[in-house]
Scaffold this active site. Sequence first.
Site, mmCIF file in Angstrom:
data_model
loop_
_atom_site.group_PDB
_atom_site.id
_atom_site.type_symbol
_atom_site.label_atom_id
_atom_site.label_comp_id
_atom_site.label_asym_id
_atom_site.label_seq_id
_atom_site.Cartn_x
_atom_site.Cartn_y
_atom_site.Cartn_z
ATOM 1 N N GLU A 31 -38.427 -5.705 -5.300
ATOM 2 C CA GLU A 31 -38.019 -7.093 -5.475
ATOM 3 C C GLU A 31 -36.532 -7.248 -5.175
ATOM 4 O O GLU A 31 -36.093 -8.306 -4.718
ATOM 5 C CB GLU A 31 -38.333 -7.569 -6.894
ATOM 6 C CG GLU A 31 -38.249 -9.080 -7.064
ATOM 7 C CD GLU A 31 -38.833 -9.558 -8.380
ATOM 8 O OE1 GLU A 31 -39.960 -10.090 -8.365
ATOM 9 O OE2 GLU A 31 -38.164 -9.393 -9.418
ATOM 10 N N HIS A 49 -53.580 16.346 -7.931
ATOM 11 C CA HIS A 49 -55.011 16.325 -7.626
ATOM 12 C C HIS A 49 -55.432 15.000 -7.008
ATOM 13 O O HIS A 49 -56.628 14.697 -6.946
ATOM 14 C CB HIS A 49 -55.813 16.602 -8.897
ATOM 15 C CG HIS A 49 -55.532 17.950 -9.486
ATOM 16 N ND1 HIS A 49 -56.230 19.082 -9.131
ATOM 17 C CD2 HIS A 49 -54.596 18.359 -10.384
ATOM 18 C CE1 HIS A 49 -55.751 20.127 -9.790
ATOM 19 N NE2 HIS A 49 -54.758 19.712 -10.562
ATOM 20 N N LYS A 83 -46.046 -19.283 -5.708
ATOM 21 C CA LYS A 83 -46.245 -20.050 -6.944
ATOM 22 C C LYS A 83 -46.500 -21.518 -6.630
ATOM 23 O O LYS A 83 -47.395 -22.154 -7.211
ATOM 24 C CB LYS A 83 -45.017 -19.926 -7.841
ATOM 25 C CG LYS A 83 -44.674 -18.526 -8.315
ATOM 26 C CD LYS A 83 -43.382 -18.567 -9.129
ATOM 27 C CE LYS A 83 -42.909 -17.202 -9.532
ATOM 28 N NZ LYS A 83 -41.620 -17.263 -10.277
#
EC number: 5.3.1.9
Length: 550
Positions: A357, A388, A514
């Site tokens: 950000e 793994h 938004k």
Amino acid sequence: MTATTAQLLTETTPWLRLSEHSEEIDRSHLRALFASDPDRVDEFTVTAGDLHIDYSKHLITRRTRELLLDLARSVDVEGNRDAMLHGEHINTTENRAVLHTALRLPRDASLSVDGQDIVTDVHETLEKMGVFTERLRDGRWRGATGKKITTVVNIGIGGSDLGPVMVYRALRHYADAGISLRFVSNLDPADLTDNLRGLDPAATLFIVTSKTFSTLETLTNATAARRWLVSALGEDAVTKHFVAVSTNAQPVAEFGIAPENIFGFWDWVGGRYSVGSAIGLSVMAAIGRERFTELLDGFHTIDEHFRTAPPESNAPLLLGMLGVWYSSFRGAQSRAVLPYSNDLVRFPAYLQQLTMESNGKSVHTDGSPVRCDTGEIFWGEPGTNGQHAFFQLLHQGTRLVPADFIGFAQSTDDLPTMSGTGSMHDLLMANFFAQSKVLAFGKTRKEIAAESASADLIPHKVMPGNRPSTTILAPRLTPSTLGQLIALYEHQVFVQGVVWGIDSFDQWGVELGKVQALALAPAVAGEAAPCTGDTSTDALIRTYRRLRHP
């Protein structure tokens, strides 16, 4: 921060010298670099606070470091650092100071911004937080029915969530007052539902964290939590079970939260840098004022190191420039963060917001386009789980992925190994050291052939090595060392932003989504016909409506 305007950054002499030098490094291997320099480890190891940082396993020489520091000097990293620490408005697009470092200044420090003594403001807020959390922890603050609060639910998103979640998960061993924390951030109702399951409303306190008290996700979740509480305890219970971290008193009061239960912060603190502010109220409730102060002191230790250490031993500067080296000159697209501590399980996610950000920008501060890659992509998992899962790619893949190994000499929880005589923590750390060793030095075709391996399998078993990594060791994961770790990465991000000439402290890229979400909401809810302006989104909304209501 200052962008290069008269001359493109990528055309400056320091940049061009590094580009040429990168071609020389192409012909190097870490095996040879170590073999030819017996002092290499000492030369490329620094100490910052309690952090022992070995960066000798990087694809660099003394000349590389010299050239990287020349680049840092050419863009005046130190001058920009001082401007930040003194409260100048280095967040140019929002005309704001950037002073998360002020959150951890000692009480007797002096710093004014726009004529306001902010050190006094910071410590008044910390004192208010301390008084409140002490009442919560010792049982003087009671819920509406007289019960002691045993669960605190933090409702926030972004920096209002990632920081507190990460810090609490890392320091939960210090939670000593019978208060557990839960965190709600996602607009997905499953998040709130899962976190409310099994809770006693009479023993639950909600902390709603939103600077404007208008963040969609936070207010939606807070309103749903309020309904849950009121349905069990009644409307009058709200004042005993909700507090807010916000700067907008009117909507907080309308929500039903008393003015004395509002904890403020400032526009010179960005969300992703805010865990040391009132955003960390939930953390202080769990671990206590004293431990929270130790966290702040850890931050300040690295702030001071960054401010005072010479470039050749300045850990945030060196590591930040290494990030520039790999991103802008070596073609690396990401950095793996590998904490060999399960307590740091949320640390990579926290760093994702911090770096991506901050530095995920494509224009300079003057608005001109950036001509090089910016913004490292951070990812990772605790060891040994990652071994793994994705270490195969790190060891034998075609992508260059620098890695940060983070480990501790002492464990918060140690158990014996299968034999009953060894230490599980020692075994964990054996893996820690082995992985960085194999990444650096690998295993050659000749070494594998000497083990009588099948000729057909030899190419598959070759470990090329030459994969760079930093090793960060600390005595133990404590509030102080955690603060030091966070600040170490904060200042790396700052250094890189200065070099790339971008504003690391705004986030305009998150805003348009938004706005569009609010515009699309009526069509998604079926209250209006899809008419978004693009046929793909319209078709997807129609499909969603059909699947939602078959």
